[in-house]
Design an enzyme around this catalytic site. Structure first.
Site, short mmCIF file in Angstrom:
data_model
loop_
_atom_site.label_atom_id
_atom_site.label_comp_id
_atom_site.label_asym_id
_atom_site.label_seq_id
_atom_site.Cartn_x
_atom_site.Cartn_y
_atom_site.Cartn_z
N HIS A 1 97.86 -45.65 -63.47
CA HIS A 1 96.72 -44.78 -63.82
C HIS A 1 96.47 -43.76 -62.72
O HIS A 1 96.98 -43.89 -61.61
CB HIS A 1 95.45 -45.61 -64.06
CG HIS A 1 94.95 -46.37 -62.88
ND1 HIS A 1 95.41 -47.63 -62.53
CD2 HIS A 1 94.03 -46.03 -61.93
CE1 HIS A 1 94.78 -48.04 -61.43
NE2 HIS A 1 93.95 -47.09 -61.05
N GLU B 1 91.20 -43.35 -64.86
CA GLU B 1 90.04 -44.06 -64.30
C GLU B 1 89.10 -43.01 -63.72
O GLU B 1 89.56 -42.04 -63.09
CB GLU B 1 90.50 -45.02 -63.20
CG GLU B 1 89.36 -45.71 -62.45
CD GLU B 1 89.86 -46.56 -61.29
OE1 GLU B 1 91.07 -46.83 -61.20
OE2 GLU B 1 89.02 -46.94 -60.45
C1 LIG Z 1 89.57 -52.92 -59.47
C2 LIG Z 1 89.67 -51.72 -60.26
C3 LIG Z 1 90.76 -50.89 -59.68
C4 LIG Z 1 90.10 -49.65 -59.08
O1 LIG Z 1 90.74 -48.60 -58.96
O2 LIG Z 1 88.91 -49.79 -58.69
C5 LIG Z 1 91.77 -50.57 -60.74
O3 LIG Z 1 92.19 -49.47 -60.98
S1 LIG Z 1 92.26 -51.96 -61.63
C6 LIG Z 1 93.43 -51.35 -62.84
C7 LIG Z 1 93.64 -52.41 -63.89
N1 LIG Z 1 92.57 -52.37 -64.87
C8 LIG Z 1 92.72 -51.67 -66.01
O4 LIG Z 1 93.75 -51.08 -66.29
C9 LIG Z 1 91.54 -51.68 -66.96
C10 LIG Z 1 91.73 -50.66 -68.06
N2 LIG Z 1 92.90 -50.99 -68.86
C11 LIG Z 1 92.77 -51.51 -70.15
O5 LIG Z 1 91.67 -51.66 -70.67
C12 LIG Z 1 94.04 -51.85 -70.88
O6 LIG Z 1 95.07 -52.06 -69.95
C13 LIG Z 1 94.50 -50.74 -71.88
C14 LIG Z 1 93.42 -50.56 -72.96
C15 LIG Z 1 94.79 -49.44 -71.20
C16 LIG Z 1 95.76 -51.23 -72.56
O7 LIG Z 1 95.45 -52.45 -73.15
P1 LIG Z 1 96.60 -53.49 -73.57
O8 LIG Z 1 97.66 -53.47 -72.54
O9 LIG Z 1 95.98 -54.80 -73.89
O10 LIG Z 1 97.06 -52.93 -74.93
P2 LIG Z 1 98.46 -52.40 -75.31
O11 LIG Z 1 99.52 -52.94 -74.41
O12 LIG Z 1 98.60 -52.62 -76.77
O13 LIG Z 1 98.32 -50.84 -75.01
C17 LIG Z 1 97.67 -50.04 -75.97
C18 LIG Z 1 98.34 -48.70 -75.83
O14 LIG Z 1 98.07 -48.21 -74.51
C19 LIG Z 1 99.30 -48.00 -73.84
N3 LIG Z 1 99.09 -48.35 -72.45
C20 LIG Z 1 98.79 -49.56 -71.93
N4 LIG Z 1 98.63 -49.46 -70.59
C21 LIG Z 1 98.87 -48.16 -70.27
C22 LIG Z 1 98.89 -47.41 -69.06
N5 LIG Z 1 98.62 -48.00 -67.88
N6 LIG Z 1 99.17 -46.09 -69.09
C23 LIG Z 1 99.43 -45.49 -70.28
N7 LIG Z 1 99.43 -46.11 -71.49
C24 LIG Z 1 99.15 -47.44 -71.46
C25 LIG Z 1 100.31 -48.90 -74.50
O15 LIG Z 1 101.60 -48.40 -74.30
C26 LIG Z 1 99.86 -48.81 -75.93
O16 LIG Z 1 100.31 -47.60 -76.45
P3 LIG Z 1 100.88 -47.57 -77.96
O17 LIG Z 1 101.32 -46.15 -78.16
O18 LIG Z 1 99.71 -48.01 -78.83
O19 LIG Z 1 102.01 -48.56 -77.96
CO LIG Z 2 92.29 -47.72 -59.79
#
Ligand SMILES: CC[C@H](C(=O)O)C(=O)SCCNC(=O)CCNC(=O)[C@H](O)C(C)(C)COP(=O)(O)OP(=O)(O)OC[C@H]1O[C@@H](n2cnc3c(N)ncnc32)[C@H](O)[C@@H]1OP(=O)(O)O
Ligand SMILES: [Co+2]
Length: 138
Positions: free
Chosen positions: A81, A130
């Site tokens: 991200h 983010e």
């Molecule tokens: C302590 C916080 C720290 C900080 O800076 O303070 C951080 O940054 S912690 C970072 C970790 N936390 C997070 O990432 C929270 C937000 N993320 C989420 O809510 C999920 O990871 C989400 C919604 C991005 C993806 O959810 P999930 O993996 O369960 O679903 P899918 O695998 O089905 O993904 C759906 C869709 O999104 C694409 N995807 C997933 N991750 C990423 C990404 N990092 N970058 C880009 N795209 C992403 C995935 O490929 C799916 O795409 P689709 O076309 O539907 O196949």
């Molecule tokens: Co971060």
């Protein structure tokens, strides 16, 4: 909302220790933080400083971690991200949702101790963004 500075680039990794060694030896990183856990977010974090931003190395704390899900698809890790600073996280959320974007969950305290939220990748052309409220004490 107004787009602020790029606070950090989030990089998922299966091993912070191995990644730190790579940044140190291959890229000449010198300012490397001490890794710390953020259980509420399911991640272990280590910041590597660059002159104008940081690399946020993130490792999953457990299988439920969003980083564990990312690593299942990308076992070697990689860019996860981008984090931009905003003056007011609630105003930013209102603007984003008002423009039809999906903000993931409620603001929670991030790695720099200020509120953060994430915008769904589908609203940002496949990029997980983010937003971090800029620290008031600077
Ligand atoms: C302590 C916080 C720290 C900080 O800076 O303070 C951080 O940054 S912690 C970072 C970790 N936390 C997070 O990432 C929270 C937000 N993320 C989420 O809510 C999920 O990871 C989400 C919604 C991005 C993806 O959810 P999930 O993996 O369960 O679903 P899918 O695998 O089905 O993904 C759906 C869709 O999104 C694409 N995807 C997933 N991750 C990423 C990404 N990092 N970058 C880009 N795209 C992403 C995935 O490929 C799916 O795409 P689709 O076309 O539907 O196949
Ligand atoms: Co971060």
């Amino acid at each position: 909302m107004t787009l602020g500075r790029l606070n950090h680039v989030g990089v998922a990794t299966p091993s912070i220790e191995r990644s730190v060694e790579t940044y140190r030896t291959l890229l000449g990183a010198t300012v490397i933080g001490v890794p710390f856990d953020l259980p509420a977010q399911g991640v272990r974090v280590c910041f590597v400083d660059a002159p104008n931003t940081q690399i946020e190395l993130i490792e999953p704390l457990d299988d439920a971690s969003p980083i564990a899900g990312f690593l299942r698809k990308n076992p070697a890790g990689g860019q996860h991200h981008l984090c931009f600073e905003v003056a007011d996280i609630h105003a930013a959320i209102a603007d984003l949702t008002g423009n039809g974007a999906t903000v993931l969950g409620e603001p929670r305290i991030g790695a720099h101790g200020t509120p953060i939220v994430f915008v769904h990748p589908r609203d940002m052309g496949g990029l997980l963004v983010e937003l971090m409220e800029e620290s008031k004490d600077h």
